[in-house]
Design a protein around this motif. Structure first.
Motif, PDB file in Angstrom:
ATOM      1  N   GLY A  50       0.351  -6.416 -94.908  1.00  0.00           N
ATOM      2  CA  GLY A  50       0.142  -5.503 -96.033  1.00  0.00           C
ATOM      3  C   GLY A  50      -1.173  -4.749 -96.002  1.00  0.00           C
ATOM      4  O   GLY A  50      -1.470  -4.001 -96.942  1.00  0.00           O
ATOM      5  N   LYS A  51      -1.952  -4.877 -94.920  1.00  0.00           N
ATOM      6  CA  LYS A  51      -3.273  -4.234 -94.866  1.00  0.00           C
ATOM      7  C   LYS A  51      -3.183  -2.712 -94.984  1.00  0.00           C
ATOM      8  O   LYS A  51      -3.919  -2.089 -95.748  1.00  0.00           O
ATOM      9  N   SER A  52      -2.283  -2.109 -94.210  1.00  0.00           N
ATOM     10  CA  SER A  52      -2.186  -0.644 -94.209  1.00  0.00           C
ATOM     11  C   SER A  52      -1.659  -0.112 -95.532  1.00  0.00           C
ATOM     12  O   SER A  52      -2.074   0.956 -96.002  1.00  0.00           O
ATOM     13  N   THR A  53      -0.742  -0.842 -96.160  1.00  0.00           N
ATOM     14  CA  THR A  53      -0.264  -0.443 -97.480  1.00  0.00           C
ATOM     15  C   THR A  53      -1.410  -0.448 -98.479  1.00  0.00           C
ATOM     16  O   THR A  53      -1.567   0.494 -99.275  1.00  0.00           O
ATOM     17  N   LEU A  54      -2.238  -1.478 -98.432  1.00  0.00           N
ATOM     18  CA  LEU A  54      -3.394  -1.543 -99.325  1.00  0.00           C
ATOM     19  C   LEU A  54      -4.345  -0.386 -99.055  1.00  0.00           C
ATOM     20  O   LEU A  54      -4.868   0.227 -99.994  1.00  0.00           O
ATOM     21  N   ALA A  55      -4.572  -0.054 -97.788  1.00  0.00           N
ATOM     22  CA  ALA A  55      -5.455   1.069 -97.446  1.00  0.00           C
ATOM     23  C   ALA A  55      -4.931   2.368 -98.048  1.00  0.00           C
ATOM     24  O   ALA A  55      -5.702   3.172 -98.608  1.00  0.00           O
ATOM     25  N   ARG A  56      -3.616   2.597 -97.979  1.00  0.00           N
ATOM     26  CA  ARG A  56      -3.047   3.831 -98.532  1.00  0.00           C
ATOM     27  C   ARG A  56      -3.156   3.864-100.055  1.00  0.00           C
ATOM     28  O   ARG A  56      -3.400   4.925-100.653  1.00  0.00           O
ATOM     29  N   LEU A  57      -2.997   2.714-100.704  1.00  0.00           N
ATOM     30  CA  LEU A  57      -3.168   2.667-102.161  1.00  0.00           C
ATOM     31  C   LEU A  57      -4.599   2.996-102.555  1.00  0.00           C
ATOM     32  O   LEU A  57      -4.839   3.755-103.511  1.00  0.00           O
TER      33      LEU A  57
END
Length: 273
Positions: A50-57
């Protein structure tokens, strides 16, 4: 005051078809974190956590299902037009796959000029001066400006993406696996460059990576993610003492600088070959 923070963020993805919406897939749950001015925070975790999803948020490219992102203690969802422009200017994102992050038909000059056109009031001449300054900042020759992305190396293109992120003088750059595709020498060079730019400009970084080896000497604090949650936090100097199974797996994945040979056996990362 935090520069950017997340409060109880959650993200659920659903697909839609003629028969309706699918069951939700929970990608992030109850994420809370903060990054202060001039700080480097490492966000560690295996692929798919979920790291990249968090970065986009955090960059405002997607909206959370629950919770909120705060910029200088103001909810991003409630910012007015002028504050949103300031947020876009102050928070920049550098992606892992630099060829996919640029328009292959744009010259390097056009790629770096894009945020200058949309987020600053610089005129054409001032933009060209800024582009020359940025290329010098990331240690690229000025004649590279008129080349296409396919005419430069992978390491050079990643520096172009860093120059584009730096163009509008951001306060935070989110580096989403931004050096993972580079070889070990280019990784070291890129991190040295980013550390120098931080010293000179006071930029904060959120360094998203799966490689614990890259964090040492670059970040001051690290957060470990697993299955959409932050499961452990530590100062980088103390990260060898992290105890969560996800943290231990990250430690185990770090290979020694050189393999050790004992008799006829090759010892690599604790295993005899």
């Amino acid at each position: 005051m935090s520069l950017i923070s997340a409060s109880n963020l959650g993200k659920i993805y659903r697909t839609h078809s003629l028969v309706g919406a699918s069951a939700g897939k929970t990608v992030l749950q109850d994420i809370s974190l903060s990054v202060r001015e001039g700080e480097t925070v490492a966000l560690l975790g295996r692929s798919g956590c979920g790291k990249s999803t968090l970065a986009r948020l955090l960059a405002g490219l997607e909206q959370p299902t629950t919770g909120e992102v705060l910029f200088r203690d103001k909810p991003v969802s409630g910012l007015d037009r002028s504050d949103i422009k300031a947020f876009r200017r102050d928070v920049q994102l550098v992606f892992q796959d630099s060829p996919s992050a640029v328009n292959a038909r744009f010259t390097i000059r056009d790629i770096i000029a894009e945020p200058l056109r949309h987020l600053t009031s610089l005129d054409q001449g001032q933009r060209q001066d800024r582009i020359r300054t940025l290329l010098n900042m990331v240690e690229l020759p000025p004649d590279i400006a008129d080349r296409l992305p396919g005419q430069v190396s992978g390491g050079q293109l990643q520096r172009v993406c860093i120059a584009r992120a730096l163009a509008v003088n951001p306060r935070l750059i989110i580096l989403d696996e931004a050096v993972s595709n580079l070889d070990i020498h280019l990784q070291a060079s890129a991190l040295t460059l980013l550390a120098r730019l931080q010293r000179e400009n006071g930029i904060a970084y959120l360094f998203v990576t799966h490689d614990l080896r890259l964090v040492r000497g670059f970040a001051s604090r690290c957060l470990v993610m697993d299955e959409g949650r932050i499961v452990e936090e530590s100062m980088v100097a103390d990260c060898a003492g992290m105890t969560h199974p996800a943290s231990r797996l990250l430690h185990a994945a770090v290979l020694p600088p050189l393999p050790e040979r004992t008799g006829k056996r090759l010892i690599l990362s604790g295993q005899a070959l």
